[in-house]
Design an enzyme around this catalytic site. Structure first.
Site, PDB file in Angstrom:
ATOM      1  N   ASP A 187       0.850  -1.187   0.000  1.00 32.90           N
ATOM      2  CA  ASP A 187       0.000   0.000   0.000  1.00 32.90           C
ATOM      3  C   ASP A 187       0.883   1.234   0.000  1.00 32.90           C
ATOM      4  O   ASP A 187       1.346   1.693   1.045  1.00 32.90           O
ATOM      5  CB  ASP A 187      -0.925   0.004   1.222  1.00 32.90           C
ATOM      6  CG  ASP A 187      -1.942   1.149   1.174  1.00 32.90           C
ATOM      7  OD1 ASP A 187      -1.703   2.129   0.439  1.00 32.90           O
ATOM      8  OD2 ASP A 187      -2.969   1.052   1.861  1.00 32.90           O
ATOM      9  N   HIS A 192       0.443   7.791   4.105  1.00 23.93           N
ATOM     10  CA  HIS A 192       1.028   7.094   5.253  1.00 23.93           C
ATOM     11  C   HIS A 192       2.525   7.362   5.425  1.00 23.93           C
ATOM     12  O   HIS A 192       3.150   6.779   6.301  1.00 23.93           O
ATOM     13  CB  HIS A 192       0.770   5.591   5.128  1.00 23.93           C
ATOM     14  CG  HIS A 192      -0.668   5.268   4.891  1.00 23.93           C
ATOM     15  ND1 HIS A 192      -1.629   5.485   5.839  1.00 23.93           N
ATOM     16  CD2 HIS A 192      -1.308   4.773   3.797  1.00 23.93           C
ATOM     17  CE1 HIS A 192      -2.813   5.124   5.350  1.00 23.93           C
ATOM     18  NE2 HIS A 192      -2.644   4.699   4.115  1.00 23.93           N
ATOM     19  N   ILE A 207      -0.722   9.151   8.682  1.00 20.42           N
ATOM     20  CA  ILE A 207      -1.485   8.248   9.538  1.00 20.42           C
ATOM     21  C   ILE A 207      -1.118   6.797   9.234  1.00 20.42           C
ATOM     22  O   ILE A 207      -0.597   6.482   8.163  1.00 20.42           O
ATOM     23  CB  ILE A 207      -2.998   8.451   9.371  1.00 20.42           C
ATOM     24  CG1 ILE A 207      -3.438   8.121   7.936  1.00 20.42           C
ATOM     25  CG2 ILE A 207      -3.388   9.878   9.746  1.00 20.42           C
ATOM     26  CD1 ILE A 207      -4.942   8.163   7.724  1.00 20.42           C
ATOM     27  N   GLY A 210      -5.182   1.839   7.933  1.00 17.90           N
ATOM     28  CA  GLY A 210      -6.259   1.163   8.646  1.00 17.90           C
ATOM     29  C   GLY A 210      -6.082  -0.341   8.640  1.00 17.90           C
ATOM     30  O   GLY A 210      -6.370  -1.017   9.637  1.00 17.90           O
TER      31      GLY A 210
END
Length: 284
Positions: A187, A192, A207, A210
């Site tokens: 990803d 991120h 962040i 998830g």
């Protein structure tokens, strides 16, 4: 309009060949924080090739997450990655995932919902190898600013809060570099890693993925409630309720009933701000 709901749902499924080996599995587990303590037998199951088993949430990154990639590039779908957030994830396991293998993943847009200020894409992928089905995965993707097209709002069923105190509560630290390591499993969204890109998305710093929190939570459930036996997991679903920042601590509360573990995950340092809700691990 960037999302043509009818065209996206009507599009032919896309298939891609994927392959993985023990290095991919080990890297994924390390990205979830496995290996602490490094020589603990319960951690060597995740890190040492001679003892390796595969956490079922590896399905979300096998083949670099081709199911989600295929869905976001489907006909009728053209979105800005800065507007994309993962809203929910579910996996159904048809049998344990082998340490290494080759398979075919077939992905499609199963539904497009109009939530007013956002559109929700339900991206479904089905993965099978030469021996038959391995897993089915549904990802619910929120695309901010793309709602209001007059479509079906879709289901909005929320689970009732668990009754009573949790049977078990554990904490899991998130390393400062964890998002940088986790993204090596496929990803590559700069949300991120890149502070400037994160700022464009409305965050003051990058962040955590998830799906990293998702995997960390499943590992905690398997390790503490299922005797470390990944083969007992039959299905796993969650709703992403909030973000996690690298360096924070996850508080994972668990309620165990027959055949399932209900979990709720919060960020300790932000007054237990919700992170994962409606989280269920179904097991043998």
């Amino acid at each position: 309009m960037p999302i043509d709901a009818a065209k996206a749902v009507a599009a032919e499924p896309r298939s891609a060949e994927i392959a993985w080996d023990h290095k991919d599995v080990q890297l994924y587990h390390l990205g979830l924080g496995a290996g602490v303590p490094a020589t603990a037998p319960e951690e060597l199951r995740y890190t040492l090739e001679s003892r390796l088993h595969v956490l079922p949430s590896f399905a979300t990154v096998a083949g670099a997450g081709m199911g989600v990639v295929g869905g976001l590039s489907a006909p009728g779908v053209e979105v800005d990655l800065a507007a994309v957030l993962h809203g929910g994830q579910s996996i159904t396991l048809h049998r344990p995932i082998p340490v290494g293998g080759k398979a075919v993943t077939t992905s499609r847009v199963a539904a497009v919902y109009d939530k007013g200020k956002a559109a929700v894409l339900v991206l479904r992928s089905e993965t099978a190898d030469a021996e038959g089905p391995l897993w089915t995965s549904d990802a619910q993707i929120f695309v901010r600013g793309e709602g209001g097209f007059g479509g079906d709002r879709g289901p909005s069923v929320r689970l009732p809060d668990p009754e009573g105190e949790p049977d078990l509560t554990v904490q899991r630290p998130v390393r400062e570099d964890q998002a940088l390591l986790y993204r090596l499993s496929g990803d590559w969204n700069p949300l991120h890693a890149d502070p400037e890109f994160a700022a464009l998305a409305g965050f003051d710093r990058p962040i955590l993925h998830g799906l990293c929190t998702y995997g960390m939570t499943l590992k905690a459930v398997v390790d503490t409630r299922l005797g470390g036996d990944v083969s007992r997991v039959r299905a796993y679903s969650t709703r992403f309720a909030g973000v996690v920042f690298p360096g924070e601590t996850l508080r994972i509360r668990m309620w165990h009933a027959e055949g399932r573990v209900r979990a709720a995950v919060t960020a300790v340092e932000r007054d237990d701000a919700p992170v994962l809700t409606d989280t269920i691990v179904e097991h043998d």
